[in-house]
Scaffold this motif. Structure first.
Motif, mmCIF file in Angstrom:
data_model
loop_
_atom_site.group_PDB
_atom_site.id
_atom_site.type_symbol
_atom_site.label_atom_id
_atom_site.label_comp_id
_atom_site.label_asym_id
_atom_site.label_seq_id
_atom_site.Cartn_x
_atom_site.Cartn_y
_atom_site.Cartn_z
ATOM 1 N N ASP A 122 5.076 5.347 5.950
ATOM 2 C CA ASP A 122 3.658 4.962 5.891
ATOM 3 C C ASP A 122 3.075 5.340 4.533
ATOM 4 O OD1 ASP A 122 1.016 4.358 6.329
ATOM 5 O OD2 ASP A 122 0.907 5.337 8.281
ATOM 6 N N LEU A 123 2.785 4.337 3.729
ATOM 7 C CA LEU A 123 2.292 4.548 2.366
ATOM 8 C C LEU A 123 0.821 4.190 2.206
ATOM 9 C CD1 LEU A 123 5.287 2.965 0.390
ATOM 10 C CD2 LEU A 123 4.992 5.347 1.073
ATOM 11 N N VAL A 124 0.111 3.955 3.306
ATOM 12 C CA VAL A 124 -1.243 3.415 3.173
ATOM 13 C C VAL A 124 -2.158 4.369 2.393
ATOM 14 C CG1 VAL A 124 -2.154 4.337 5.376
ATOM 15 C CG2 VAL A 124 -3.055 2.188 4.440
ATOM 16 N N GLY A 125 -1.955 5.676 2.528
ATOM 17 C CA GLY A 125 -2.791 6.624 1.802
ATOM 18 C C GLY A 125 -2.533 6.639 0.308
ATOM 19 N N ARG A 126 -1.386 6.113 -0.117
ATOM 20 C CA ARG A 126 -1.028 6.086 -1.544
ATOM 21 C C ARG A 126 -0.950 4.660 -2.074
ATOM 22 N NH1 ARG A 126 4.529 8.094 -1.573
ATOM 23 N NH2 ARG A 126 4.327 7.983 -3.834
ATOM 24 N N ALA A 127 -1.434 3.710 -1.293
ATOM 25 C CA ALA A 127 -1.258 2.307 -1.674
ATOM 26 C C ALA A 127 -1.847 2.003 -3.045
ATOM 27 C CB ALA A 127 -1.890 1.394 -0.619
ATOM 28 N N GLY A 128 -3.023 2.543 -3.332
ATOM 29 C CA GLY A 128 -3.661 2.271 -4.617
ATOM 30 C C GLY A 128 -2.828 2.750 -5.785
ATOM 31 N N GLU A 129 -2.374 4.004 -5.724
ATOM 32 C CA GLU A 129 -1.596 4.558 -6.844
ATOM 33 C C GLU A 129 -0.254 3.863 -7.008
ATOM 34 O OE1 GLU A 129 0.811 8.387 -5.873
ATOM 35 O OE2 GLU A 129 -1.062 8.586 -4.747
ATOM 36 N N LEU A 130 0.268 3.266 -5.930
ATOM 37 C CA LEU A 130 1.554 2.570 -6.002
ATOM 38 C C LEU A 130 1.398 1.099 -6.358
ATOM 39 C CD1 LEU A 130 3.273 4.126 -2.844
ATOM 40 C CD2 LEU A 130 3.798 4.621 -5.251
ATOM 41 N N GLY A 131 0.171 0.684 -6.621
ATOM 42 C CA GLY A 131 -0.066 -0.703 -7.012
ATOM 43 C C GLY A 131 -0.002 -1.679 -5.861
ATOM 44 N N LEU A 132 -0.304 -1.214 -4.654
ATOM 45 C CA LEU A 132 -0.202 -2.055 -3.458
ATOM 46 C C LEU A 132 -1.562 -2.508 -2.945
ATOM 47 C CD1 LEU A 132 2.516 0.053 -1.585
ATOM 48 C CD2 LEU A 132 2.876 -2.027 -2.949
ATOM 49 N N GLY A 133 -2.617 -2.247 -3.696
ATOM 50 C CA GLY A 133 -3.947 -2.667 -3.277
ATOM 51 C C GLY A 133 -4.549 -1.735 -2.251
ATOM 52 N N GLN A 134 -5.371 -2.299 -1.357
ATOM 53 C CA GLN A 134 -6.041 -1.509 -0.314
ATOM 54 C C GLN A 134 -5.792 -2.146 1.051
ATOM 55 O OE1 GLN A 134 -10.113 -1.481 -1.931
ATOM 56 N NE2 GLN A 134 -9.796 0.653 -2.518
ATOM 57 N N PRO A 135 -4.567 -2.112 1.517
ATOM 58 C CA PRO A 135 -4.242 -2.764 2.784
ATOM 59 C C PRO A 135 -4.636 -1.927 3.995
ATOM 60 C CG PRO A 135 -2.301 -1.710 1.901
ATOM 61 C CD PRO A 135 -3.400 -1.517 0.882
ATOM 62 N N LEU A 136 -4.643 -2.562 5.145
ATOM 63 C CA LEU A 136 -4.845 -1.858 6.407
ATOM 64 C C LEU A 136 -3.597 -1.060 6.766
ATOM 65 C CD1 LEU A 136 -6.402 -1.339 9.085
ATOM 66 C CD2 LEU A 136 -5.327 -3.433 9.958
ATOM 67 N N THR A 137 -2.428 -1.644 6.532
ATOM 68 C CA THR A 137 -1.156 -0.951 6.743
ATOM 69 C C THR A 137 -0.257 -1.204 5.546
ATOM 70 O OG1 THR A 137 0.037 -2.768 7.841
ATOM 71 C CG2 THR A 137 -1.348 -1.362 9.232
ATOM 72 N N ALA A 138 0.544 -0.199 5.207
ATOM 73 C CA ALA A 138 1.526 -0.315 4.115
ATOM 74 C C ALA A 138 2.725 0.526 4.502
ATOM 75 C CB ALA A 138 0.933 0.149 2.792
ATOM 76 N N ASN A 139 3.810 -0.126 4.856
ATOM 77 C CA ASN A 139 4.968 0.591 5.376
ATOM 78 C C ASN A 139 6.245 0.140 4.687
ATOM 79 O OD1 ASN A 139 2.866 0.349 7.727
ATOM 80 N ND2 ASN A 139 4.096 2.170 8.145
ATOM 81 N N ALA A 140 6.919 1.095 4.065
ATOM 82 C CA ALA A 140 8.191 0.810 3.411
ATOM 83 C C ALA A 140 9.293 0.714 4.458
ATOM 84 C CB ALA A 140 8.521 1.913 2.405
ATOM 85 N N TYR A 141 10.251 -0.134 4.196
ATOM 86 C CA TYR A 141 11.401 -0.275 5.094
ATOM 87 C C TYR A 141 12.428 0.810 4.753
ATOM 88 C CZ TYR A 141 9.824 -4.856 6.774
ATOM 89 O OH TYR A 141 9.118 -5.879 7.358
ATOM 90 N N LEU A 142 12.486 1.842 5.598
ATOM 91 C CA LEU A 142 13.469 2.899 5.421
ATOM 92 C C LEU A 142 14.813 2.467 5.995
ATOM 93 C CD1 LEU A 142 11.363 6.041 6.444
ATOM 94 C CD2 LEU A 142 11.700 5.087 4.154
#
Length: 571
Positions: A122-142
């Motif tokens: 779960d990367l949603v809290g770091r989405a901005g710094e990772l260049g992913l915008g401001q999504p509702l959910t952001a989850n990397a495929y582990l």
């Protein structure tokens, strides 16, 4: 419990869920139906992450698949008794919350179960710094190695968040055989087995193009992968269950939601062009020869954003002058709206027929879909105006539904981040946290050169017939893109198909794809072609209102199209 198969050279891994909403009784059916070492479940489609994201907005303690909890309530005692470990991605956006909920379930049942989980996706809290915008959910495929750590610690149940669909199968196999991070061929073999069984009964006859060959499909059994130490596997099912397992039902799932001949994952890149499939015995299909390569240095990230609000109204147009009636309704509605929404689109489905024997057969459907960031612009301001046309527009005006307010919709986009930026943590049953290092040996993805094609056969007598007379297909969605996998059964059919069904021919047969980018990939070992249709599904299933939003029927549409087929190839 907490021990894998007693057979050091084989592990039997079953599946009991292909999506959030699959057959609830499947966990019990699989546990009672025969021998298993591990039972897995896939609950997380791209759309599911959006659904769970909205759940979490309402209640931060949620965000996981609630049906999985009910299945465990019903089956935990049976799983412990049968010595079957359970691995599932049902944790969704809150694997820690699900693990804690399952511990309470075990305590309430008076059972001693070791429950571990995997987190970090779960990367949603770091989405901005990772260049992913401001999504509702952001989850990397582990990948699978956090699951391996949990199983090696003796866990009875392992729940994860967003891992690749096959990882819940690869993890138990890697733990059982003690595979290392660079055992790429073995890992790739397990990925293929996992890809086949992760969509539940699609491997045992569900959604199968030649379904009439199966007789009474009834209630298909869920699939099992018997994975061997060398990474080869046999796909089967419990004796006495419905459906069937054949080379074609397995190949149907192999062709589902894939892209190029390189199938990238966080642990291994699998060469789909290396797969060998053969019928070993009734309901037993052997998969072997799979080749693996080092994974890419980046992980894919599933991003869901709330895009705004959507509404629609569907008009029924009956009898004569359908096109003129549709034009009148369009012109009136657009003129009467007090404010035009940001997006407004029309679709006319000419499902009517002339001189029809029933009113339904004489009717076409005109649908208007609207979207806007402002819910008011697509709420009653829109749907009430549509209804106001009822007595002021074309003859016979009526609708398929009542007016209503708009509903929120989501937008799916894929993102990519360096694997070193993503934490991967196995949280063991006793609370110990174990960091899982990312892959150090990586390989950038590169296109696979198209293999040498067989010579175009001499064409003699032909018959105008549906492509599906000889071609099987399976289609599906990947974000805004769709894929259609097609394959045939004989070498002669393959020589004709690979030389006939070019990108240009596909666009001719499916006019909706004509303006889009279409890519063809050739898989000779499977006598198969895979087409990627970029952008057909817009911004993903939660956004668009296409008639078939997940492209599930796209392959069947293609199979229904007629062309000149060599008569000798037809059944």
């Amino acid at each position: 419990m907490g021990t894998l198969s007693a057979n050091p050279d084989l592990i039997r891994i079953g599946n009991c869920s292909g999506f959030y909403g699959d057959r609830r009784s499947a966990m019990r059916e699989m546990l009672e139906g025969g021998e298993l070492d591990v039972l897995t479940g896939d609950y997380l489609a791209e759309l599911t992450m959006l659904i769970l994201g909205r759940d979490r907005m309402k209640d931060p303690s949620l965000g996981y698949a609630k049906t999985f909890v009910r299945q465990i309530e019903e089956c935990l005692g049976l799983a412990l008794e049968r010595n079957v470990q359970i691995v599932a991605n049902a944790g969704g956006l809150n694997p820690a919350g699900l693990a804690e909920r399952l511990r309470k379930v075990a305590a309430e049942l008076g059972l001693d179960a070791k429950i571990a989980h995997v987190e970090g996706d779960d990367l949603v809290g770091r989405a901005g710094e990772l260049g992913l915008g401001q999504p509702l959910t952001a989850n990397a495929y582990l990948g699978a190695w956090g699951i391996v750590e949990c199983l090696n610690s003796g866990a009875d149940i392992v729940v994860t968040g967003r891992v690749t669909d096959a990882s819940v199968i690869v993890g138990p196999a890697a733990a059982h055989f003690g595979w290392g991070r660079s055992d790429y061929d073995e890992l790739a073999g397990a990925v293929v087995a996992g890809h086949v069984i992760e969509c539940s009964t699609q491997a045992t006859g569900g959604n199968f193009a030649f379904f009439k060959e199966l007789g009474d499909l009834g209630r298909p059994g869920f699939p099992i992968a018997e994975i061997r130490r060398d990474g080869s596997s046999v796909i089967t099912k419990h004796d006495g269950t419905g459906g069937t397992v054949t080379v074609d039902t397995v190949e149907a799932q192999l062709m589902y939601e894939i892209q190029s001949a390189r199938y990238a994952g966080p642990d291994v890149t699998t060469r789909l062009d290396s797969i060998q499939v053969s019928q070993e015995a009734p309901d037993r299909v052997l998969i072997n020869g799979v080749v693996g390569e080092a994974p890419p240095p980046q992980l894919k990230v599933s991003l869901n954003t709330l895009g705004g609000f959507r509404n629609e109204m569907e008009f029924i147009l009956t009898g004569l002058d359908i096109d003129a009636k549709a034009e009148l309704a369009k012109r009136q509605l657009e003129a009467w709206l007090p404010v035009r929404p940001a997006e407004l689109s029309w679709t006319l489905a000419r499902v009517d027929r002339p001189d029809a024997e029933t009113e339904e057969q004489a009717s076409a459907l005109l649908r208007c879909v609207v979207r806007d960031p402002d819910p008011n612009k697509v709420g009653r301001e829109f749907s009430n105006v549509a209804v106001e046309l009822a007595l002021a527009s074309y003859p016979g005006a009526t609708f398929t539904s009542l007016p209503g307010n708009g509903s929120p919709y989501g937008v799916f986009t894929p993102g990519f981040v360096d694997a070193n930026e993503v934490p991967h943590v196995a949280v063991l049953a006793d609370g110990t946290r174990v960091d899982i290092a990312p892959a150090t040996d990586t390989l950038e993805l590169a296109p696979v050169a198209e293999p040498q094609l067989p010579a175009s056969p001499a064409i003699g007598e032909t018959t105008r017939a549906p492509l599906g007379s000889i071609v099987l297909a399976r289609s599906g969605d990947k974000g805004g893109d769709a894929n259609i996998g097609l394959w045939v059964r004989t070498d002669a059919q393959w020589e004709w198909l690979v030389n006939t069904l070019t990108v240009e021919k596909l666009k001719e047969l499916l006019p909706e794809t004509a303006p889009l980018e279409v890519t063809r990939h050739v898989l000779p070992n499977l006598r198969a072609l895979n087409f990627i249709i970029s952008g057909l599904l817009g911004k993903g299933v939660a956004y668009q209102a296409r008639f078939d939003p997940q492209a599930k029927g796209l392959g069947e549409w293609l199979r229904s199209r007629h062309l000149d087929i060599p008569t000798e190839l037809l059944p």
